[in-house]
Design a protein around this motif. Structure first.
Motif, short mmCIF file in Angstrom:
data_model
loop_
_atom_site.label_atom_id
_atom_site.label_comp_id
_atom_site.label_asym_id
_atom_site.label_seq_id
_atom_site.Cartn_x
_atom_site.Cartn_y
_atom_site.Cartn_z
N ALA A 112 1.73 6.76 -6.76
CA ALA A 112 0.65 7.67 -7.15
C ALA A 112 1.03 9.12 -6.90
N VAL A 113 1.71 9.39 -5.78
CA VAL A 113 2.15 10.76 -5.46
C VAL A 113 3.19 11.22 -6.48
N LEU A 114 4.14 10.36 -6.84
CA LEU A 114 5.16 10.73 -7.83
C LEU A 114 4.54 11.01 -9.19
N ILE A 115 3.62 10.17 -9.61
CA ILE A 115 2.94 10.40 -10.89
C ILE A 115 2.15 11.69 -10.84
N GLY A 116 1.46 11.94 -9.75
CA GLY A 116 0.70 13.19 -9.60
C GLY A 116 1.59 14.41 -9.64
N ALA A 117 2.74 14.35 -8.98
CA ALA A 117 3.68 15.49 -8.98
C ALA A 117 4.23 15.72 -10.38
N ALA A 118 4.55 14.64 -11.09
CA ALA A 118 5.05 14.79 -12.46
C ALA A 118 4.00 15.41 -13.37
N LEU A 119 2.77 14.97 -13.25
CA LEU A 119 1.69 15.54 -14.07
C LEU A 119 1.47 17.01 -13.75
N LEU A 120 1.52 17.38 -12.47
CA LEU A 120 1.38 18.80 -12.10
C LEU A 120 2.52 19.63 -12.67
N ALA A 121 3.74 19.12 -12.61
CA ALA A 121 4.89 19.85 -13.15
C ALA A 121 4.76 20.03 -14.66
N ILE A 122 4.37 18.99 -15.35
CA ILE A 122 4.19 19.09 -16.81
C ILE A 122 3.08 20.07 -17.14
N TRP A 123 1.99 20.03 -16.44
CA TRP A 123 0.86 20.94 -16.69
C TRP A 123 1.27 22.38 -16.40
N GLY A 124 2.03 22.60 -15.32
CA GLY A 124 2.46 23.95 -14.96
C GLY A 124 3.48 24.53 -15.92
N LEU A 125 4.31 23.69 -16.52
CA LEU A 125 5.37 24.18 -17.40
C LEU A 125 5.00 24.17 -18.88
N ARG A 126 3.81 23.71 -19.21
CA ARG A 126 3.46 23.59 -20.62
C ARG A 126 3.45 24.93 -21.33
N SER A 127 3.09 25.99 -20.64
CA SER A 127 3.07 27.31 -21.27
C SER A 127 4.45 27.95 -21.28
N GLU A 128 5.40 27.41 -20.53
CA GLU A 128 6.74 27.97 -20.47
C GLU A 128 7.67 27.44 -21.56
N ALA A 129 7.27 26.41 -22.25
CA ALA A 129 8.13 25.80 -23.27
C ALA A 129 8.19 26.70 -24.50
N ASN A 130 9.40 26.93 -24.98
CA ASN A 130 9.61 27.70 -26.20
C ASN A 130 10.04 26.74 -27.29
N TYR A 131 9.26 26.66 -28.33
CA TYR A 131 9.55 25.74 -29.41
C TYR A 131 10.41 26.43 -30.46
N PHE A 132 11.33 25.68 -31.07
CA PHE A 132 12.24 26.21 -32.07
C PHE A 132 11.68 25.94 -33.46
N TYR A 133 11.65 26.97 -34.28
CA TYR A 133 11.15 26.87 -35.65
C TYR A 133 12.21 27.39 -36.61
N THR A 134 12.26 26.81 -37.78
CA THR A 134 13.05 27.36 -38.88
C THR A 134 12.09 28.21 -39.73
N PRO A 135 12.61 29.09 -40.58
CA PRO A 135 11.71 29.89 -41.42
C PRO A 135 10.76 29.04 -42.27
N VAL B 82 0.84 -1.20 0.00
CA VAL B 82 0.00 0.00 0.00
C VAL B 82 0.87 1.25 0.00
N LEU B 83 1.96 1.25 0.79
CA LEU B 83 2.86 2.41 0.82
C LEU B 83 3.54 2.63 -0.53
N VAL B 84 3.95 1.56 -1.19
CA VAL B 84 4.58 1.67 -2.50
C VAL B 84 3.59 2.23 -3.51
N VAL B 85 2.36 1.74 -3.49
CA VAL B 85 1.34 2.22 -4.42
C VAL B 85 1.04 3.70 -4.16
N ILE B 86 0.94 4.09 -2.91
CA ILE B 86 0.68 5.50 -2.58
C ILE B 86 1.85 6.38 -3.03
N ALA B 87 3.07 5.93 -2.76
CA ALA B 87 4.25 6.71 -3.17
C ALA B 87 4.31 6.86 -4.69
#
Length: 157
Positions: free
Chosen positions: A19-42, A12-17
């Protein structure tokens, strides 16, 4: 019976840990999605222009004869190309020293209705770049200055 309970507790502790790690990763990705600068060529910008509210980086070569100083004295207009397409760029601010026609540039900003509106410019130099301070020196003198600078940096650490 008590060992079975301890195994279940660990599981149960491993499953909870996990789930918390996956949740933290998803929150970080969601929070940083607008901060990403994509590189384009002309050619990518011309084929599929990004939306005007999205920060992107445009990289290419400054076309010869395209740099034009605008009337306000701090804005310039120039064209960036990659051999297949050209994109007009407008920039307001201090231009980097290495920014010249025929050199590489990375402009960070947003796509406007008629031009790329750059907020910052990064001028790139080729592998033959020599700083102004070393241009007048012989190769031996330049190597000596570089060695002295490296030695001075090593002693300050």
């Amino acid at each position: 019976m008590s060992t079975l309970k301890a195994k279940h507790q660990r599981l149960v502790l491993v499953v909870i840990a996990l789930a918390v790690l996956i949740g933290a990763a998803l929150l970080a990705i969601w929070g940083l999605r607008s901060e990403a600068n994509y590189f384009y060529t002309p050619s990518q910008i011309v084929a599929e222009p990004p939306s005007g509210d999205r920060m992107v980086r445009l990289g290419g070569m400054v076309q010869d004869g395209s740099i034009e100083q605008l009337g306000d004295g701090i804005s310039i207009r120039f064209t960036v190309g990659d051999g297949q397409a050209l994109v007009p760029v407008r920039y307001t601010g201090i231009v980097p020293d290495l920014f010249v026609e025929g050199s590489g540039v990375v402009a960070e900003g947003r796509m406007g209705p008629s031009a790329f509106m750059a907020d910052s410019l990064l001028a790139k130099h080729d592998e033959n770049y020599v700083p102004r301070e070393l241009q007048e020196m012989t190769e031996h003198q330049a190597r000596q200055v570089v060695a002295e600078t490296q030695q001075a940096e090593a002693t300050t650490r």
